[in-house]
Scaffold this motif. Structure first.
Motif, PDB file in Angstrom:
ATOM      1  N   PRO A   1       5.218   1.549  -5.153  1.00 55.62           N
ATOM      2  CA  PRO A   1       4.699   2.910  -5.377  1.00 55.62           C
ATOM      3  C   PRO A   1       3.183   2.919  -5.309  1.00 55.62           C
ATOM      4  O   PRO A   1       2.522   1.910  -5.583  1.00 55.62           O
ATOM      5  CB  PRO A   1       5.213   3.247  -6.786  1.00 55.62           C
ATOM      6  CG  PRO A   1       5.445   1.923  -7.455  1.00 55.62           C
ATOM      7  CD  PRO A   1       5.864   0.988  -6.363  1.00 55.62           C
ATOM      8  N   VAL A   2       2.638   4.055  -4.951  1.00 57.69           N
ATOM      9  CA  VAL A   2       1.185   4.226  -4.885  1.00 57.69           C
ATOM     10  C   VAL A   2       0.686   4.674  -6.247  1.00 57.69           C
ATOM     11  O   VAL A   2       1.092   5.714  -6.762  1.00 57.69           O
ATOM     12  CB  VAL A   2       0.815   5.265  -3.803  1.00 57.69           C
ATOM     13  CG1 VAL A   2      -0.692   5.500  -3.772  1.00 57.69           C
ATOM     14  CG2 VAL A   2       1.316   4.802  -2.436  1.00 57.69           C
ATOM     15  N   ASP A   3      -0.188   3.857  -6.850  1.00 58.18           N
ATOM     16  CA  ASP A   3      -0.725   4.197  -8.164  1.00 58.18           C
ATOM     17  C   ASP A   3      -2.247   4.102  -8.141  1.00 58.18           C
ATOM     18  O   ASP A   3      -2.866   4.031  -7.068  1.00 58.18           O
ATOM     19  CB  ASP A   3      -0.118   3.301  -9.255  1.00 58.18           C
ATOM     20  CG  ASP A   3      -0.419   1.813  -9.048  1.00 58.18           C
ATOM     21  OD1 ASP A   3      -1.260   1.487  -8.169  1.00 58.18           O
ATOM     22  OD2 ASP A   3       0.164   0.988  -9.766  1.00 58.18           O
ATOM     23  N   GLU A   4      -2.858   4.091  -9.329  1.00 56.65           N
ATOM     24  CA  GLU A   4      -4.320   4.083  -9.404  1.00 56.65           C
ATOM     25  C   GLU A   4      -4.914   2.856  -8.712  1.00 56.65           C
ATOM     26  O   GLU A   4      -5.973   2.940  -8.075  1.00 56.65           O
ATOM     27  CB  GLU A   4      -4.767   4.114 -10.874  1.00 56.65           C
ATOM     28  CG  GLU A   4      -4.412   5.393 -11.610  1.00 56.65           C
ATOM     29  CD  GLU A   4      -2.986   5.366 -12.173  1.00 56.65           C
ATOM     30  OE1 GLU A   4      -2.259   4.380 -11.915  1.00 56.65           O
ATOM     31  OE2 GLU A   4      -2.625   6.337 -12.856  1.00 56.65           O
ATOM     32  N   LYS A   5      -4.270   1.703  -8.844  1.00 55.50           N
ATOM     33  CA  LYS A   5      -4.791   0.492  -8.208  1.00 55.50           C
ATOM     34  C   LYS A   5      -4.746   0.599  -6.681  1.00 55.50           C
ATOM     35  O   LYS A   5      -5.659   0.137  -6.000  1.00 55.50           O
ATOM     36  CB  LYS A   5      -4.004  -0.734  -8.680  1.00 55.50           C
ATOM     37  CG  LYS A   5      -4.299  -1.139 -10.119  1.00 55.50           C
ATOM     38  CD  LYS A   5      -3.552  -2.408 -10.507  1.00 55.50           C
ATOM     39  CE  LYS A   5      -3.879  -2.809 -11.940  1.00 55.50           C
ATOM     40  NZ  LYS A   5      -3.132  -4.025 -12.372  1.00 55.50           N
TER      41      LYS A   5
ATOM     42  N   LEU B   1       0.812  -1.218   0.000  1.00 55.90           N
ATOM     43  CA  LEU B   1       0.000   0.000   0.000  1.00 55.90           C
ATOM     44  C   LEU B   1       0.845   1.268   0.000  1.00 55.90           C
ATOM     45  O   LEU B   1       0.309   2.365   0.127  1.00 55.90           O
ATOM     46  CB  LEU B   1      -0.917   0.008   1.226  1.00 55.90           C
ATOM     47  CG  LEU B   1      -1.952  -1.124   1.303  1.00 55.90           C
ATOM     48  CD1 LEU B   1      -2.661  -1.106   2.651  1.00 55.90           C
ATOM     49  CD2 LEU B   1      -2.954  -1.004   0.168  1.00 55.90           C
ATOM     50  N   GLY B   2       2.159   1.111  -0.125  1.00 56.47           N
ATOM     51  CA  GLY B   2       3.028   2.284  -0.078  1.00 56.47           C
ATOM     52  C   GLY B   2       3.283   2.760   1.334  1.00 56.47           C
ATOM     53  O   GLY B   2       3.553   3.941   1.569  1.00 56.47           O
ATOM     54  N   ALA B   3       3.186   1.832   2.298  1.00 56.53           N
ATOM     55  CA  ALA B   3       3.480   2.145   3.699  1.00 56.53           C
ATOM     56  C   ALA B   3       4.826   1.545   4.073  1.00 56.53           C
ATOM     57  O   ALA B   3       5.276   0.575   3.459  1.00 56.53           O
ATOM     58  CB  ALA B   3       2.391   1.578   4.602  1.00 56.53           C
ATOM     59  N   PHE B   4       5.473   2.123   5.103  1.00 55.11           N
ATOM     60  CA  PHE B   4       6.632   1.453   5.703  1.00 55.11           C
ATOM     61  C   PHE B   4       6.094   0.573   6.805  1.00 55.11           C
ATOM     62  O   PHE B   4       5.501   1.058   7.775  1.00 55.11           O
ATOM     63  CB  PHE B   4       7.635   2.457   6.285  1.00 55.11           C
ATOM     64  CG  PHE B   4       8.723   1.769   7.085  1.00 55.11           C
ATOM     65  CD1 PHE B   4       9.779   1.147   6.452  1.00 55.11           C
ATOM     66  CD2 PHE B   4       8.648   1.714   8.479  1.00 55.11           C
ATOM     67  CE1 PHE B   4      10.768   0.485   7.198  1.00 55.11           C
ATOM     68  CE2 PHE B   4       9.624   1.067   9.222  1.00 55.11           C
ATOM     69  CZ  PHE B   4      10.688   0.443   8.573  1.00 55.11           C
TER      70      PHE B   4
END
Length: 423
Positions: free
Chosen positions: A229-233, A132-135
């Protein structure tokens, strides 16, 4: 010099303009996680230290999933201790039998983790939330106790490996094959205390479930965390689940990496890890025909709905081979309900599978699939160490849901491509 995604998240949570690999920092936490094995140890530490208050009742999650529904008196006592602590401190997020699920599938589903978060969990596969783009990273129960009390923890900022993904996956090849291939390339210590940062145009071709699987097993390469990376999905996944503001971080173009690895997804084949290390990888074509006695489809790695759909597609209209036990475990109650609605449960049962309530159970040799000496299991779980799923003379072969289902039908390690020809 620019920063990686992980460095940016840690800098923000430490209140610093910048950090670099090797820095020691104190970072604020967005979530502290524990389960029925690790939480009781953390509670004992918490109370022995004389601590009496938690930092935030909404930022601690306790998920009773490993030995539940309780398999014996000791596991029942551990769960009772966790329940009592949660009640005493009015912890909002405690998930018990009937509403629980496997922690690393449940927390994203419940919207408890968002992009840009800093998360610790007293379970090594807490690195799952990097999808999810989290650490997010696993810690010991002592760190969990400190996190529950203080709402922060210290970290050494990890160096990073850049994993560049190209192309897209072929049918019956999934995120599990990607991460097994990567671990086979770099080894179980190939990313020791480093961040695996996935990038490249191939990321867009991966589903969220693929990304969860890949991030989940970053620890099997020794990584501190894995991150996408955080993207549309990603945004589509968290929309309607996460009900609070969050921050999206991107790596700088001049971020520093200790190494770059490139994987062309279109060239990958169905892959397995043979005993007794996740790095002992072979393509299915190299080892097909190896006899098995058990198949497990589930876990925090591969118990999501897309995993079960893939397995059901292969099992539909077929039977599990004589002499093979096939155990299917949806990762959460919601996923279980979806299996019922879509007819997947009927498919599994008609094929001769045992369909279980959500539990970690067999993954750690706890229950619901413990093996005796001389037995071999094909499993969609994440570890295949000696004695991992039972007797020290049993064996675990790690595989994707497609390979696991095909193997259940054939009674040996099998190629799903061959099983599904013409269908």
């Amino acid at each position: 010099m620019g920063m990686t995604m992980t460095e940016k998240i840690l800098a923000a949570h430490a209140g610093l303009d910048a950090v670099k690999a090797g820095d020691l920092i104190e970072a604020k936490l967005d979530l502290v996680l524990g389960n029925d094995i690790t939480t009781p140890v953390a509670i004992t530490t918490f109370e022995k230290a004389g601590l009496t208050k938690i930092f935030d009742k909404d930022k601690i999650a306790i998920v009773l999933d490993h030995y539940t529904p309780c398999k014996d008196i000791k596991s029942a006592e551990l769960c009772a201790q966790a329940r009592a602590f949660a009640a005493k401190h009015s912890i909002t997020h405690i998930y018990d039998v009937g509403e629980a699920g496997i922690e690393h599938a449940l927390l994203p589903e419940k919207g408890l983790v968002a992009p840009g978060d800093c998360v610790i969990g007293a379970d090594s596969h807490t690195c799952t939330y990097g999808a999810l783009g989290a650490f997010s990273t696993g810690v010991g129960s002592t760190d969990m106790a400190a996190g529950m009390a203080m709402g922060e923890n210290w970290f050494k900022v990890p160096a990073a490996i850049k994993v560049v993904l190209k192309g897209s996956l072929r049918p019956y090849v999934s995120g599990k094959d990607v991460i097994l291939h990567l671990i086979g390339m770099i080894g179980v210590d190939g990313a020791l205390y480093q961040s695996l940062e996935f990038t490249g145009e191939g990321v867009k071709a991966l589903s969220m479930d693929d990304r969860f699987t890949i991030a989940n097993m970053a620890i099997e390469a020794g990584a501190k965390n894995g991150i996408f990376p955080v993207d549309e999905k990603t945004i589509e996944y968290v929309t309607g689940r996460v009900n609070r503001p969050y921050t999206v971080y991107e790596a700088d173009e001049d971020a520093e990496y200790v190494r770059e690895v490139e994987i062309d997804l279109s060239t990958l084949e169905s892959t397995v890890s043979l005993p007794h290390l996740p790095s002992n990888t072979k393509t299915v074509k190299e080892v097909k025909g190896m006899p098995i006695q058990q198949v497990v489809i589930g876990s925090c790695t591969n118990g999501r709905i897309s995993d079960l759909r893939e397995a059901a597609k292969i099992l539909a209209g077929k039977r599990v081979a004589k002499g093979v036990r096939c155990i299917v475990i949806p990762a959460t109650q919601q996923i279980y309900m979806q299996c019922l609605k879509e007819g997947l449960a009927e498919t599994f049962i008609a094929a001769g599978c045992a369909l279980s309530t959500p539990t970690c159970g067999p993954c750690l040799g706890g229950h619901m699939g413990v093996m005796s000496a001389g037995e071999r299991s094909v499993s969609t779980t994440n570890r295949n160490f000696v004695g991992r799923m039972g007797h020290v003379k049993s064996e675990v072969v790690l595989a994707s849901p497609a390979v696991a289902a095909a193997s259940a039908v054939m009674g040996c390690i099998a190629d799903p491509q061959e099983i599904m020809k013409g269908e």
